[in-house]
Write a protein that holds these residues in place. Structure first.
Motif, PDB file in Angstrom:
ATOM      1  N   PRO A   1       0.825  -1.213   0.000  1.00 41.98           N
ATOM      2  CA  PRO A   1       0.000   0.000   0.000  1.00 41.98           C
ATOM      3  C   PRO A   1       0.858   1.261   0.000  1.00 41.98           C
ATOM      4  CG  PRO A   1      -0.872  -1.588   1.569  1.00 41.98           C
ATOM      5  CD  PRO A   1       0.456  -2.129   1.103  1.00 41.98           C
ATOM      6  N   GLY A   2       0.387   2.279  -0.724  1.00 47.16           N
ATOM      7  CA  GLY A   2       1.086   3.551  -0.775  1.00 47.16           C
ATOM      8  C   GLY A   2       2.040   3.686  -1.934  1.00 47.16           C
ATOM      9  N   VAL A   3       2.314   2.574  -2.614  1.00 48.35           N
ATOM     10  CA  VAL A   3       3.242   2.594  -3.749  1.00 48.35           C
ATOM     11  C   VAL A   3       2.460   2.903  -5.029  1.00 48.35           C
ATOM     12  CG1 VAL A   3       4.635   1.048  -5.197  1.00 48.35           C
ATOM     13  CG2 VAL A   3       4.901   1.031  -2.701  1.00 48.35           C
ATOM     14  N   PRO A   4       2.998   3.729  -5.930  1.00 49.90           N
ATOM     15  CA  PRO A   4       2.317   3.932  -7.211  1.00 49.90           C
ATOM     16  C   PRO A   4       2.287   2.632  -8.022  1.00 49.90           C
ATOM     17  CG  PRO A   4       4.003   5.617  -6.859  1.00 49.90           C
ATOM     18  CD  PRO A   4       4.201   4.559  -5.796  1.00 49.90           C
ATOM     19  N   ALA A   5       1.152   2.404  -8.706  1.00 50.70           N
ATOM     20  CA  ALA A   5       1.040   1.226  -9.571  1.00 50.70           C
ATOM     21  C   ALA A   5       2.155   1.215 -10.608  1.00 50.70           C
ATOM     22  CB  ALA A   5      -0.326   1.210 -10.253  1.00 50.70           C
ATOM     23  N   SER A   6       2.541   2.394 -11.060  1.00 50.24           N
ATOM     24  CA  SER A   6       3.592   2.475 -12.079  1.00 50.24           C
ATOM     25  C   SER A   6       4.924   1.914 -11.571  1.00 50.24           C
ATOM     26  CB  SER A   6       3.785   3.932 -12.531  1.00 50.24           C
ATOM     27  OG  SER A   6       4.089   4.751 -11.422  1.00 50.24           O
ATOM     28  N   THR A   7       5.133   1.961 -10.254  1.00 51.55           N
ATOM     29  CA  THR A   7       6.369   1.426  -9.690  1.00 51.55           C
ATOM     30  C   THR A   7       6.479  -0.077  -9.919  1.00 51.55           C
ATOM     31  OG1 THR A   7       6.422   3.142  -8.003  1.00 51.55           O
ATOM     32  CG2 THR A   7       7.692   1.150  -7.542  1.00 51.55           C
ATOM     33  N   LEU A   8       5.358  -0.785  -9.843  1.00 46.66           N
ATOM     34  CA  LEU A   8       5.371  -2.229 -10.085  1.00 46.66           C
ATOM     35  C   LEU A   8       5.736  -2.519 -11.534  1.00 46.66           C
ATOM     36  CD1 LEU A   8       3.874  -2.088  -7.390  1.00 46.66           C
ATOM     37  CD2 LEU A   8       2.444  -3.993  -8.173  1.00 46.66           C
ATOM     38  N   ASP A   9       5.104  -1.760 -12.454  1.00 46.47           N
ATOM     39  CA  ASP A   9       5.411  -1.954 -13.871  1.00 46.47           C
ATOM     40  C   ASP A   9       6.895  -1.712 -14.103  1.00 46.47           C
ATOM     41  OD1 ASP A   9       5.828  -0.846 -16.717  1.00 46.47           O
ATOM     42  OD2 ASP A   9       3.824  -1.738 -16.861  1.00 46.47           O
TER      43      ASP A   9
ATOM     44  N   HIS B   1      -3.566  -5.511 -14.813  1.00 43.19           N
ATOM     45  CA  HIS B   1      -4.866  -4.839 -14.821  1.00 43.19           C
ATOM     46  C   HIS B   1      -5.632  -5.270 -13.587  1.00 43.19           C
ATOM     47  CE1 HIS B   1      -6.660  -8.724 -15.899  1.00 43.19           C
ATOM     48  NE2 HIS B   1      -5.653  -8.871 -16.752  1.00 43.19           N
ATOM     49  N   GLY B   2      -6.550  -4.414 -13.138  1.00 42.51           N
ATOM     50  CA  GLY B   2      -7.450  -4.809 -12.072  1.00 42.51           C
ATOM     51  C   GLY B   2      -8.417  -5.884 -12.517  1.00 42.51           C
ATOM     52  N   MET B   3      -9.057  -6.535 -11.557  1.00 45.07           N
ATOM     53  CA  MET B   3     -10.032  -7.574 -11.879  1.00 45.07           C
ATOM     54  C   MET B   3     -11.110  -7.595 -10.809  1.00 45.07           C
ATOM     55  SD  MET B   3      -9.451 -11.620 -12.568  1.00 45.07           S
ATOM     56  CE  MET B   3      -9.894 -12.021 -10.872  1.00 45.07           C
ATOM     57  N   GLY B   4     -12.358  -7.796 -11.241  1.00 47.34           N
ATOM     58  CA  GLY B   4     -13.468  -7.853 -10.302  1.00 47.34           C
ATOM     59  C   GLY B   4     -14.724  -8.212 -11.060  1.00 47.34           C
ATOM     60  N   LEU B   5     -15.659  -7.256 -11.157  1.00 48.79           N
ATOM     61  CA  LEU B   5     -16.855  -7.477 -11.967  1.00 48.79           C
ATOM     62  C   LEU B   5     -16.481  -7.598 -13.438  1.00 48.79           C
ATOM     63  CD1 LEU B   5     -19.305  -4.967 -10.257  1.00 48.79           C
ATOM     64  CD2 LEU B   5     -19.342  -7.465 -10.083  1.00 48.79           C
ATOM     65  N   GLU B   6     -15.394  -6.971 -13.836  1.00 50.33           N
ATOM     66  CA  GLU B   6     -14.871  -7.120 -15.192  1.00 50.33           C
ATOM     67  C   GLU B   6     -13.537  -7.847 -15.153  1.00 50.33           C
ATOM     68  OE1 GLU B   6     -15.868  -3.390 -17.812  1.00 50.33           O
ATOM     69  OE2 GLU B   6     -15.496  -2.755 -15.765  1.00 50.33           O
ATOM     70  N   GLY B   7     -13.258  -8.538 -16.239  1.00 48.50           N
ATOM     71  CA  GLY B   7     -11.988  -9.245 -16.346  1.00 48.50           C
ATOM     72  C   GLY B   7     -10.817  -8.283 -16.392  1.00 48.50           C
ATOM     73  N   HIS B   8     -11.009  -7.144 -17.070  1.00 48.26           N
ATOM     74  CA  HIS B   8     -10.028  -6.057 -17.086  1.00 48.26           C
ATOM     75  C   HIS B   8     -10.731  -4.826 -16.554  1.00 48.26           C
ATOM     76  CE1 HIS B   8      -7.276  -7.635 -20.618  1.00 48.26           C
ATOM     77  NE2 HIS B   8      -7.408  -8.505 -19.638  1.00 48.26           N
ATOM     78  N   GLU B   9     -10.221  -4.242 -15.490  1.00 48.74           N
ATOM     79  CA  GLU B   9     -10.793  -3.012 -14.953  1.00 48.74           C
ATOM     80  C   GLU B   9      -9.687  -2.300 -14.192  1.00 48.74           C
ATOM     81  OE1 GLU B   9     -13.998  -4.666 -12.449  1.00 48.74           O
ATOM     82  OE2 GLU B   9     -12.747  -4.313 -10.685  1.00 48.74           O
ATOM     83  N   PRO B  10      -9.883  -1.039 -13.821  1.00 54.72           N
ATOM     84  CA  PRO B  10      -8.875  -0.384 -12.991  1.00 54.72           C
ATOM     85  C   PRO B  10      -8.659  -1.139 -11.681  1.00 54.72           C
ATOM     86  CG  PRO B  10     -10.474   1.201 -13.870  1.00 54.72           C
ATOM     87  CD  PRO B  10     -11.010  -0.174 -14.156  1.00 54.72           C
ATOM     88  N   PRO B  11      -7.492  -1.034 -11.040  1.00 58.00           N
ATOM     89  CA  PRO B  11      -6.355  -0.183 -11.408  1.00 58.00           C
ATOM     90  C   PRO B  11      -5.534  -0.780 -12.559  1.00 58.00           C
ATOM     91  CG  PRO B  11      -5.780  -1.496  -9.487  1.00 58.00           C
ATOM     92  CD  PRO B  11      -7.233  -1.778  -9.793  1.00 58.00           C
ATOM     93  N   TRP B  12      -5.079   0.080 -13.460  1.00 59.82           N
ATOM     94  CA  TRP B  12      -4.149  -0.340 -14.504  1.00 59.82           C
ATOM     95  C   TRP B  12      -2.742  -0.306 -13.923  1.00 59.82           C
ATOM     96  CZ3 TRP B  12      -7.498  -2.323 -17.401  1.00 59.82           C
ATOM     97  CH2 TRP B  12      -8.715  -1.703 -17.639  1.00 59.82           C
ATOM     98  N   ILE B  13      -2.023  -1.400 -14.108  1.00 58.39           N
ATOM     99  CA  ILE B  13      -0.652  -1.473 -13.583  1.00 58.39           C
ATOM    100  C   ILE B  13       0.275  -1.233 -14.765  1.00 58.39           C
ATOM    101  CG2 ILE B  13       0.947  -2.798 -12.180  1.00 58.39           C
ATOM    102  CD1 ILE B  13      -1.756  -2.323 -10.795  1.00 58.39           C
ATOM    103  N   SER B  14       0.504   0.053 -15.038  1.00 58.99           N
ATOM    104  CA  SER B  14       1.276   0.432 -16.226  1.00 58.99           C
ATOM    105  C   SER B  14       2.161   1.619 -15.902  1.00 58.99           C
ATOM    106  CB  SER B  14       0.328   0.813 -17.368  1.00 58.99           C
ATOM    107  OG  SER B  14      -0.250   2.086 -17.112  1.00 58.99           O
ATOM    108  N   GLU B  15       3.083   1.908 -16.805  1.00 54.77           N
ATOM    109  CA  GLU B  15       3.946   3.073 -16.616  1.00 54.77           C
ATOM    110  C   GLU B  15       3.144   4.360 -16.576  1.00 54.77           C
ATOM    111  OE1 GLU B  15       6.837   1.753 -19.918  1.00 54.77           O
ATOM    112  OE2 GLU B  15       8.103   2.846 -18.500  1.00 54.77           O
ATOM    113  N   ALA B  16       1.985   4.368 -17.280  1.00 56.57           N
ATOM    114  CA  ALA B  16       1.191   5.592 -17.376  1.00 56.57           C
ATOM    115  C   ALA B  16       0.194   5.743 -16.232  1.00 56.57           C
ATOM    116  CB  ALA B  16       0.438   5.601 -18.711  1.00 56.57           C
ATOM    117  N   SER B  17       0.083   4.742 -15.363  1.00 61.19           N
ATOM    118  CA  SER B  17      -0.948   4.773 -14.329  1.00 61.19           C
ATOM    119  C   SER B  17      -0.639   5.811 -13.265  1.00 61.19           C
ATOM    120  CB  SER B  17      -1.055   3.390 -13.672  1.00 61.19           C
ATOM    121  OG  SER B  17      -1.962   3.426 -12.592  1.00 61.19           O
ATOM    122  N   GLY B  18      -1.674   6.525 -12.839  1.00 60.30           N
ATOM    123  CA  GLY B  18      -1.516   7.479 -11.745  1.00 60.30           C
ATOM    124  C   GLY B  18      -2.006   6.925 -10.417  1.00 60.30           C
ATOM    125  N   THR B  19      -2.402   5.663 -10.393  1.00 58.53           N
ATOM    126  CA  THR B  19      -3.005   5.062  -9.193  1.00 58.53           C
ATOM    127  C   THR B  19      -1.969   4.778  -8.113  1.00 58.53           C
ATOM    128  OG1 THR B  19      -4.696   4.007 -10.553  1.00 58.53           O
ATOM    129  CG2 THR B  19      -4.331   3.081  -8.357  1.00 58.53           C
TER     130      THR B  19
END
Lengths: 367, 367
Positions: free
Chosen positions: A269-277, A299-317
């Motif tokens: 927790p607290g780490v930007p998603a982009s850091t993982l990418d 990519h996030g997963m829940g009610l949709e197979g692909h949903e936020p949070p996006w784990i990418s270089e461009a993600s602000g999450t």
């Protein structure tokens, strides 16, 4: 699955709308509507919208779905028949909801474009955002009941993957392999969402369309499968080989495994998603395969197979406890093979919980 | 299926664009893109557009789908990676296509709203229409090869319906009945699209969600099933009963049958689609069931299960040879049962060809 707490979810959505300056949220039949209302009517070309303002809510509803939907919700309907079309009912709905002067409307990004434009054309003074800016933020973190659903679904996808491992042999087609997984899913009451079986060079296309290619001795095979049970998805990718893999395969597998481990190590927790990418991508770049890792880490997963949070270089999450997402680095070597390893994790205060119980090793089928 | 003639389809689309004053057509991954290009990439949340101007065409393409799509088309790509996002690639595409000054843009009505709004927000001077106004007109009439696909698919749905008739017995759930049809479809390589099994009062909801309801002696059951094989759909509705139906059932069935026959009798080239709806609806209204016929008479069918022409009172379509559509009047008696009979027809110069070989009689299961 217990019904989601509708009143609570409407109230959280309205708080998000107030924070964003959103006057009206419009959702089509699909996951966003399901999250708020606990159901959605049959989705077809007939405009159907859940309209939510700061203090009211109701459905623009095709007449033929009204009776069935009435059993699912107490919210008001503005119905329209095939003979009438939706325009007058929409005008009445907007008037009754006090939404005719809305300045900012957030439309469901995943609904049909004609649903969104029907509404936006009726509100020419309004600017638009997307439901992902308000509702999407609320869907990012899964509650305890949702996490349990996702764990249960992951156990089923583990079983489907294990069934593939047990069935694999030279001479099968990709499609026959996919059928093995689909049968397991359906026996558990889960609806297959995708069953990517990419043999040898086919695996170098991340979204390879599973087909009639016959598996041969020496093929390495990308297996990426998922299904929906209840309202929730599953998703897992593993690698198998018929007999011995090509001599250079092991090194590439080790690079991808190291990339998974780097991302897991960075995951808290607290780490930007982009850091993982970045963590995973650096491992792959340093090994000389940067150009062959052609997609985001996850990519996030829940009610949709692909949903936020996006784990990418461009993600602000910024990652938070309760987020559920994939970690799935890959290396795609054109004309030869693809290699991807995918875990779904639930993030907790103390770190990531990996849902699958299966090792990420290459599964070697004796031939 | 042979590849559709892409150059011919682009040229027909451009003629329709010229007639409508459309400068740019934008299609998402789905049936419209498939009709023009003969394929479509994997559909997900990544913006992917086939952009067609009066003299150029190309794809806004997510990088991870580029290699796989390159095997399917010679049209140019403007690719974007997950790290970059689509904005710069879209700007470049619009510049290279000479579309930055487009005044009218027709967007794919069925694609995600965020795909359409990404494009329309990038072209603030442009008004919008929908692909149904240009491409939709071209898809209305099916060529000989497409008609053959639809006949083949109808034979499979007949077999699935016959399998349900053979399997029906008291004590089965709706879902178990649906599984019988889905198994037949899958054995033929067809993907089930819907399997509505509406027992007794459930049948009074036209879009009843097939569930755990147990079939009992005396139940009348709506059976509405369809599947996709290749790129094309099937769709058929028949009625069954476990033992003797309720005493008043026969009269209602006769009314719906008469409505089907009235529509078939009115069905010929040059007639407005609304005339068919009116012909069937008048039969039902005259019998006193007008308010219980809650939907349009029918819908077109082809690459999509529901597509133009719409056979409704509001339709402006004039019927032409090669059109393929459903005729499916229904009467829904709340709390008791629903009744719908559905044929798919191909319209020829000499009149309608009914694709199903199954009679429309109530199928009575001996109990």
């Amino acid at each position: 699955m217990p019904a989601p707490p509708i009143a609570d979810r409407l109230s959280r959505l309205r708080a998000a709308m107030a924070a964003q300056g959103t006057d009206l949220v419009a959702l089509g039949p699909g996951p966003n509507m399901h999250w708020v209302a606990g159901f959605h009517p049959h989705a077809d070309e007939r405009p159907c919208l859940l309209l939510v303002t700061r203090d009211k809510a109701g459905f623009l509803m095709p007449a033929l779905n009204a009776a069935g939907s009435r059993e699912q919700t107490d919210l008001p309907f503005w119905t329209w028949t095939d003979a009438e079309g939706p325009d007058a009912a929409l005008q009445q709905a907007l008037a009754d909801l006090g939404a005719t002067t809305a300045r900012r409307v957030d439309v469901d990004e995943a609904m049909r474009s004609d649903f969104a434009l029907l509404l936006l054309d009726a509100l020419p003074q309004a600017g638009h955002g997307f439901a992902r800016d308000t509702l999407g933020e609320l869907r990012l973190c899964k509650d305890a009941a949702e996490q349990d659903e996702l764990r249960r679904n992951a156990a089923i996808s583990d079983e489907a993957m294990s069934a593939i491992f047990a069935a694999l042999r030279p001479g099968m087609t990709e499609e026959e392999v996919a059928t093995v997984a689909r049968d397991v899913f359906r026996n558990h009451g889960a609806e297959p969402l995708f069953t990517i079986v990419g043999a040898a060079a086919n695996g170098a296309f991340p979204h390879h369309h599973t087909g009639d290619t016959v598996l041969r001795t020496g093929d390495v095979i990308v297996l990426d499968i998922g299904a929906r049970k209840g309202a929730f998805s599953s998703d897992i990718t593993r690698m198998a080989c018929l007999g011995e893999p090509p001599p250079d395969y092991g090194r590439v597998h080790a690079v991808v495994e190291a990339a998974v481990e780097a991302a897991l190590a960075a995951c808290r927790p607290g780490v930007p998603a982009s850091t993982l990418d970045r963590a995973a991508r650096r491992v792959i770049e340093d090994a000389g395969f940067g150009p062959q890792f052609v997609h985001r880490l996850g990519h996030g997963m829940g009610l949709e197979g692909h949903e936020p949070p996006w784990i990418s270089e461009a993600s602000g999450t910024i990652l938070r406890p309760g987020m559920v997402f994939s970690i799935e680095p890959g290396i795609y070597i054109e004309g030869r093979f693809g290699l991807r390893l995918e875990e779904i994790v639930i993030l907790h205060e103390e770190g990531p919980e990996i849902l699958s119980r299966l090792p990420r090793d290459l599964h070697v089928v004796p031939v």
